[in-house]
Design an enzyme around this catalytic site. Structure first.
Site, PDB file in Angstrom:
ATOM      1  CG  HIS A 154      -1.788  -1.192   1.338  1.00 55.91           C
ATOM      2  ND1 HIS A 154      -1.327  -2.437   1.704  1.00 55.91           N
ATOM      3  CD2 HIS A 154      -3.122  -1.333   1.122  1.00 55.91           C
ATOM      4  CE1 HIS A 154      -2.344  -3.299   1.704  1.00 55.91           C
ATOM      5  NE2 HIS A 154      -3.443  -2.652   1.359  1.00 55.91           N
ATOM      6  CG  HIS A 159      -6.010   1.636  -0.528  1.00 53.78           C
ATOM      7  ND1 HIS A 159      -6.150   2.088   0.754  1.00 53.78           N
ATOM      8  CD2 HIS A 159      -6.070   0.276  -0.453  1.00 53.78           C
ATOM      9  CE1 HIS A 159      -6.284   1.057   1.575  1.00 53.78           C
ATOM     10  NE2 HIS A 159      -6.246  -0.048   0.868  1.00 53.78           N
ATOM     11  CD  GLU A 192     -20.254  -5.828  25.126  1.00 57.32           C
ATOM     12  OE1 GLU A 192     -20.305  -5.088  24.109  1.00 57.32           O
ATOM     13  OE2 GLU A 192     -21.205  -5.929  25.927  1.00 57.32           O
ATOM     14  CG  PHE A 210     -22.884 -10.272  25.017  1.00 53.63           C
ATOM     15  CD1 PHE A 210     -23.749 -10.514  23.953  1.00 53.63           C
ATOM     16  CD2 PHE A 210     -23.430 -10.057  26.267  1.00 53.63           C
ATOM     17  CE1 PHE A 210     -25.133 -10.550  24.142  1.00 53.63           C
ATOM     18  CE2 PHE A 210     -24.812 -10.081  26.464  1.00 53.63           C
ATOM     19  CZ  PHE A 210     -25.663 -10.334  25.398  1.00 53.63           C
ATOM     20  CG  HIS A 242     -28.657 -13.099  27.429  1.00 49.16           C
ATOM     21  ND1 HIS A 242     -29.400 -12.530  26.421  1.00 49.16           N
ATOM     22  CD2 HIS A 242     -28.295 -12.076  28.255  1.00 49.16           C
ATOM     23  CE1 HIS A 242     -29.498 -11.224  26.642  1.00 49.16           C
ATOM     24  NE2 HIS A 242     -28.838 -10.921  27.737  1.00 49.16           N
TER      25      HIS A 242
END
Ligand SMILES: Cc1ncc(C[n+]2csc(CCOP(=O)(O)OP(=O)(O)O)c2C)c(N)n1
Ligand SMILES: [Mg+2]
Length: 658
Positions: free
Chosen positions: A30, A261, A406, A432, A468
């Site tokens: 890049h 890029h 989180e 999570f 959950h």
């Protein structure tokens, strides 16, 4: 030290030429970002950054993070030019080749001077928040004399667009991390083209809304860049410096467009760029004056580093500071004695509660432990008597209220761990972990000692239901290389696993912990969890079956064993708090625990996928291969068939057909 503007320009152009030539040689990489940010980086390193290439790990250095990791040639150029031992020019010639320290994206494990591994956009900046937190904490504990540095981040449009950016800057603004300075490569280009195709956001307004100071500059005007960075340094808030740049600047026909890029410029454009930049030397050769000027920049910090070294020697807390920075644990004898005392008891507690009990002991003994939770402190049980709040009023505090962030929490913990001097742990619900999974992966890739306290680890959490209840999570985290996943079965294993986690050098750990109470199954030491899996109860009758279980299901395995033994069927129960640790044992041990010629059974309240490695294809695997359900925990265990009453007859039947 004042370098005339024309010499600064040549120094910046050296970054441009090295970058375009290295990308061309690799035929991959890049060039746009390093060429666009070369001027800003030259001012940052030339005038502001505190560092000493001869001591890349000088603890009080400013931290520089290239969050836009695809622009890796920028940092490789800077490290080389300022006189770090590596990368050499040969290393740069080997950019992106196997075993080159100049990997495709910057890797902290490859090069001193690369503070963290970047490439997943947004995470470098979010780790920068953690670096800045660690700095403030150590400053609060050890004082200005030993800890007084800044964190500079170069970030691109992508880093600012990612969702994690919202979490990271919200946390940094709230915590008033004024020594965090983000230099935004505001080139208005991403891979797909102009940023106008995908965003209309007023970025500065968003940063201002979260308590940041913002300033803009012309990223190709040295005086203007210096003015803006100086303003950012002076402001007590975290700062965003929007640097208006032209991507690929110096490539006359391609600059400003998305084609620069992530692709080599090509021979013709490189020749044109050499003309544009007035560069006559062939690839990987540098003018003497440029080398001298850059080395002078590299020498700028020598005296300061030496003075700091003298202060360290004189400081009453110098030895303690060095211990923490070296990542060496304090004496753990008292911790072990306390944990050994638990063997005699009969504590029926949830493993999350056992973790809290262990943390009480550990955080008292290990002052570098900094805890936190993503707004689930009362559920994760991560706060202790020793961990007072970490806040702008008291950065020496040791408990971070991360908020419902989180991913931001996990990335910040990576930054803290990589800064050094702190041992971060943080909690959320296991389910999570998906929200922060890539940061957990980055902990592992970066060899960062971070401990994830992931509670409510199965259907055993009950009524909250399938959203959950983790199913695939534990097994899928076991697949992440260099991450150790612990799932302890009782209070003793929990303490053992915590001891192993804090001692896990160069590796993050996950502790998967229950919401529900579990009986104490162990009454004897030493640390059996250190084996990964071990025989908890041996067969009394002739052994026909080995049941391997983890966490809350070990209790069930013990009950199944009792039922089978009463029918004259001998059963070993193996508790397996860490499968990766078990797999790393020698083959004799593994063969002893999992002998040939007996039926192998696994019980874990999650996916059965992967347990074939333990049971073989002809064994039995009890688990859950659907989503969970909403009900009290004991009803769910019955519904999903994870009870001794339901498992025992299936094992008997399997023995009969074999
Ligand atoms: C999380 C993540 N998503 C996608 C990518 C792939 N990617 C690399 S660079 C890039 C574009 C970034 O744009 P910007 O930050 O503006 O960089 P510039 O083109 O200006 O160098 C993308 C999508 C990535 N590295 N990380
Ligand atoms: Mg861009």
């Amino acid at each position: 030290m004042t370098i005339p503007a024309n010499r600064l320009q040549t120094m910046a152009n050296a970054i441009r030429v090295l970058s375009m030539d290295a990308v061309q040689a690799a035929n991959s990489g890049h060039p746009g970002m390093p060429m666009g940010m070369a001027d800003v980086a030259t001012v940052l390193f030339g005038k502001f950054l505190k560092f000493d290439p001869a001591q890349p790990r000088w603890p009080d250095r400013d931290r520089f993070i290239l969050s836009a990791g695809h622009g890796s040639m920028l940092i490789y150029s800077l490290l080389h030019l300022t006189g770090y031992e590596r990368p050499t020019i040969e290393d740069i010639k080997a950019f992106r080749q196997l075993h080159s320290v100049c990997a495709g994206h910057p890797e902290n494990t490859e090069l001193p001077g690369v503070e963290c591994t970047t490439g997943p956009l947004g995470q470098g900046l979010a780790m920068g928040v953690g670096f800045a937190m660690a700095e403030r904490h150590l400053n609060g504990v050890f004082g200005e004399e030993l800890v007084d540095h800044k964190t500079f981040v170069i970030a691109g449009d992508g880093c600012l667009m990612e969702g994690i950016n919202h979490e990271a800057i919200g946390l940094a603004g709230h915590l008033k991390l004024g020594r965090l300075i983000v230099l935004w490569d505001d080139n208005r280009i991403t891979i797909d083209g102009d940023t106008s195709v995908s965003t209309s956001e007023d970025v500065a307004a968003r940063y201002a809304a979260t308590g940041w100071h913002t300033v803009a500059c012309d990223g190709h005007d040295f005086a203007d860049i210096e003015r803006a960075i100086a303003e950012a340094v002076a402001d007590p808030r975290p700062s965003l410096v929007a640097c208006r740049t032209i991507i690929g600047k110096g490539a006359p026909n391609k600059q400003g467009g998305h084609s620069v890029h992530g692709a080599p410029l090509g021979g013709a454009e490189i020749e044109a760029a050499r003309g544009e930049l007035g560069w006559t030397l062939p690839p990987f050769e540098l003018p003497e004056q440029v080398v001298a000027d850059w080395r002078a920049v590299g020498a700028r910090g020598t005296a300061e580093a030496a003075a700091w070294g003298e202060r360290l020697v004189a400081a009453p807390q110098g030895a303690e500071f060095s211990r923490r920075m070296a990542g060496e644990l304090p004496d753990m004898a008292e911790v072990e004695a306390t944990f050994n005392g638990w063997l005699e008891g009969d504590k029926k507690v949830a493993t999350r509660k056992a973790s809290e009990m262990a943390l009480d002991v550990l955080t008292a003994a290990i002052p570098e432990m900094i805890g936190g939770s993503a707004d689930l402190t009362g559920s994760n049980l991560t706060v202790t008597k020793s961990t007072t709040p970490f806040s702008p009023e008291d950065y020496s505090g040791r408990y971070v209220s991360y908020g419902i962030r989180e991913f931001g929490m996990a990335a910040a913990m990576n930054g803290m761990a990589l800064h050094g001097g702190v041992l971060p742990y943080g909690g959320t619900f296991l389910v999570f972990s998906d929200y922060c999974r890539n940061a957990i992966r980055m902990s592992a890739l970066q060899q960062a000692k971070v401990v994830y306290v992931l509670t409510h680890d199965s259907i055993g959490l009950g009524e909250d239901g399938p959203t959950h209840q983790p199913i695939e999570h534990i097994m899928s985290m076991r697949m992440i290389p260099n991450l150790e996943v612990f799932r302890p079965a009782d209070v003793i294993e929990t303490a053992e696993c915590w001891q192993l986690a804090v001692a896990n050098e160069g590796r993050p750990s996950v502790l998967a912990l229950t919401r529900q109470n579990l009986p104490q199954l162990r009454h004897a030491g030493p640390n059996q969890s250190a084996l990964g899996a071990y025989r908890l109860v041996a067969a009394q009758a002739a052994r026909k079956v080995v049941i391997v279980a983890t966490g809350s299901e070990v209790e069930i395995a013990v009950a199944v064993r009792s039922a089978l033994e009463s029918q004259g069927i001998g059963v070993d129960v193996v508790s397996a708090p860490s499968l990766s640790r078990f797999f790393a044992q020698d083959s004799a041990y593994k063969a002893d625990i999992l002998p040939a010629g007996v039926l192998k059974v696994s019980i874990e309240a999650g996916t059965t996928f992967g347990w074939e490695a333990i049971t073989g294809l002809d064994g039995l695997r009890f688990g859950i291969d659907t989503f969970g359900a909403s009900a009290p925990a004991d009803q769910l265990y019955d519904y999903f068939g994870l009870t001794a009453a339901k498992i025992t007859p299936q094992i008997v039947a399997a023995l009969q057909t074999n």
